[in-house]
Structures are given as structure tokens and as C-alpha cells.
Design a protein around this motif. Structure first.
Motif, mmCIF file in Angstrom:
data_model
loop_
_atom_site.group_PDB
_atom_site.id
_atom_site.type_symbol
_atom_site.label_atom_id
_atom_site.label_comp_id
_atom_site.label_asym_id
_atom_site.label_seq_id
_atom_site.Cartn_x
_atom_site.Cartn_y
_atom_site.Cartn_z
ATOM 1 N N MET A 96 118.866 56.454 30.260
ATOM 2 C CA MET A 96 119.717 55.886 31.276
ATOM 3 C C MET A 96 119.159 54.543 31.753
ATOM 4 N N LYS A 97 117.851 54.381 31.729
ATOM 5 C CA LYS A 97 117.259 53.128 32.175
ATOM 6 C C LYS A 97 117.767 51.963 31.323
ATOM 7 N N THR A 98 117.881 52.168 30.024
ATOM 8 C CA THR A 98 118.369 51.110 29.142
ATOM 9 C C THR A 98 119.815 50.766 29.456
ATOM 10 N N ILE A 99 120.634 51.758 29.706
ATOM 11 C CA ILE A 99 122.035 51.525 30.053
ATOM 12 C C ILE A 99 122.113 50.743 31.372
ATOM 13 N N ASP A 100 121.263 51.095 32.327
ATOM 14 C CA ASP A 100 121.233 50.375 33.605
ATOM 15 C C ASP A 100 120.825 48.917 33.394
ATOM 16 N N GLU A 101 119.847 48.695 32.519
ATOM 17 C CA GLU A 101 119.415 47.331 32.229
ATOM 18 C C GLU A 101 120.540 46.537 31.562
ATOM 19 N N MET A 102 121.291 47.184 30.690
ATOM 20 C CA MET A 102 122.433 46.524 30.048
ATOM 21 C C MET A 102 123.456 46.073 31.088
ATOM 22 N N LEU A 103 123.675 46.888 32.093
ATOM 23 C CA LEU A 103 124.589 46.525 33.172
ATOM 24 C C LEU A 103 124.010 45.350 33.964
ATOM 25 N N HIS A 104 122.745 45.441 34.317
ATOM 26 C CA HIS A 104 122.084 44.389 35.093
ATOM 27 C C HIS A 104 122.147 43.040 34.375
ATOM 28 N N LEU A 105 122.043 43.055 33.047
ATOM 29 C CA LEU A 105 122.097 41.828 32.255
ATOM 30 C C LEU A 105 123.530 41.399 31.937
ATOM 31 N N ALA A 106 124.507 42.129 32.481
ATOM 32 C CA ALA A 106 125.935 41.847 32.264
ATOM 33 C C ALA A 106 126.321 41.976 30.794
ATOM 34 N N LEU A 107 125.651 42.899 30.091
ATOM 35 C CA LEU A 107 125.993 43.183 28.695
ATOM 36 C C LEU A 107 126.996 44.321 28.599
ATOM 37 N N LEU A 108 127.130 45.071 29.680
ATOM 38 C CA LEU A 108 128.159 46.103 29.819
ATOM 39 C C LEU A 108 128.932 45.804 31.090
ATOM 40 N N THR A 109 130.206 46.107 31.073
ATOM 41 C CA THR A 109 130.983 45.987 32.300
ATOM 42 C C THR A 109 130.654 47.184 33.196
ATOM 43 N N PRO A 110 130.920 47.086 34.476
ATOM 44 C CA PRO A 110 130.698 48.246 35.346
ATOM 45 C C PRO A 110 131.477 49.481 34.868
ATOM 46 N N ASP A 111 132.676 49.275 34.357
ATOM 47 C CA ASP A 111 133.468 50.399 33.858
ATOM 48 C C ASP A 111 132.829 51.022 32.622
ATOM 49 N N GLU A 112 132.366 50.191 31.679
ATOM 50 C CA GLU A 112 131.692 50.722 30.486
ATOM 51 C C GLU A 112 130.437 51.481 30.889
ATOM 52 N N HIS A 113 129.671 50.904 31.806
ATOM 53 C CA HIS A 113 128.447 51.549 32.270
ATOM 54 C C HIS A 113 128.752 52.916 32.868
ATOM 55 N N GLN A 114 129.771 52.974 33.705
ATOM 56 C CA GLN A 114 130.144 54.243 34.343
ATOM 57 C C GLN A 114 130.560 55.275 33.304
ATOM 58 N N GLN A 115 131.383 54.865 32.353
ATOM 59 C CA GLN A 115 131.856 55.805 31.334
ATOM 60 C C GLN A 115 130.722 56.285 30.430
ATOM 61 N N ILE A 116 129.861 55.366 30.014
ATOM 62 C CA ILE A 116 128.734 55.738 29.149
ATOM 63 C C ILE A 116 127.773 56.645 29.906
ATOM 64 N N SER A 117 127.455 56.285 31.135
ATOM 65 C CA SER A 117 126.554 57.113 31.944
ATOM 66 C C SER A 117 127.118 58.514 32.135
ATOM 67 N N HIS A 118 128.408 58.586 32.426
ATOM 68 C CA HIS A 118 129.059 59.888 32.597
ATOM 69 C C HIS A 118 128.972 60.702 31.303
ATOM 70 N N TRP A 119 129.239 60.059 30.188
ATOM 71 C CA TRP A 119 129.192 60.758 28.899
ATOM 72 C C TRP A 119 127.790 61.314 28.652
ATOM 73 N N ILE A 120 126.787 60.495 28.888
ATOM 74 C CA ILE A 120 125.404 60.917 28.637
ATOM 75 C C ILE A 120 125.000 62.066 29.556
ATOM 76 N N THR A 121 125.351 61.982 30.828
ATOM 77 C CA THR A 121 124.951 63.044 31.752
ATOM 78 C C THR A 121 125.683 64.352 31.486
ATOM 79 N N GLN A 122 126.885 64.284 30.940
ATOM 80 C CA GLN A 122 127.646 65.497 30.639
ATOM 81 C C GLN A 122 127.247 66.116 29.299
ATOM 82 N N ALA A 123 126.602 65.340 28.437
ATOM 83 C CA ALA A 123 126.219 65.836 27.109
ATOM 84 C C ALA A 123 125.118 66.877 27.240
#
Length: 72
Positions: free
Chosen positions: A1-28
Motif C-alpha cells: 500500500m505504501k507504493t500505491i500511496d507514493e504513486m498518488l503523492h507523485l500524481a502518477l495515479l488519480t485519486p479515483d484510481e488510488h481509491q479503487q486500487i487500494s480498495h481492491w488490494i484490501t479486499q483481496a
């Protein structure tokens, strides 16, 4: 999750992509479940990973010239 958060911080993911990816990972419940993430989300992670050079970091041979460096 730290890497996904860093991707958001660097504006490499949109907030929506970050939310969806984070949700997917936590539900897996397993790594195999994470691999079932929708292709659109995978492409976003792959693009961000490429910009960050994550694959290069993972495939770089270990530095053998570290001198007396001790890694714990």
C-alpha cells in the motif's frame, strides 16, 4: 500500500484510481485475488511503476562494491 500511496503523492495515479486500487488490494484475500484486478486498474499501476522505475529496481543486480556495509 505504501507504493500505491507514493504513486498518488507523485500524481502518477488519480485519486479515483488510488481509491479503487487500494480498495481492491484490501479486499483481496490472497495474491491471486490481487492479480484479478480489472485491466484498467492494472494499466494504471503499470504506467506508474514504469515512471517510478520499479521494474529496474527489482531487476538491478546487487551492488558488490558496498565495502563494509552490513545490511540487517
Amino acid at each position: 500500500m505504501k507504493t500505491i500511496d507514493e504513486m498518488l503523492h507523485l500524481a502518477l495515479l488519480t485519486p479515483d484510481e488510488h481509491q479503487q486500487i487500494s480498495h481492491w488490494i484490501t479486499q483481496a484475500t490472497s495474491p491471486d485475488e490481487i492479480l484479478k484486478m480489472p485491466p484498467l486498474l492494472w494499466r494504471a499501476v503499470e504506467r506508474a511503476s514504469e515512471v517510478m522505475g520499479i521494474d529496474n529496481d527489482l531487476t538491478r543486480p546487487p551492488a558488490l562494491d558496498a565495502g563494509d556495509l552490513v545490511c540487517l
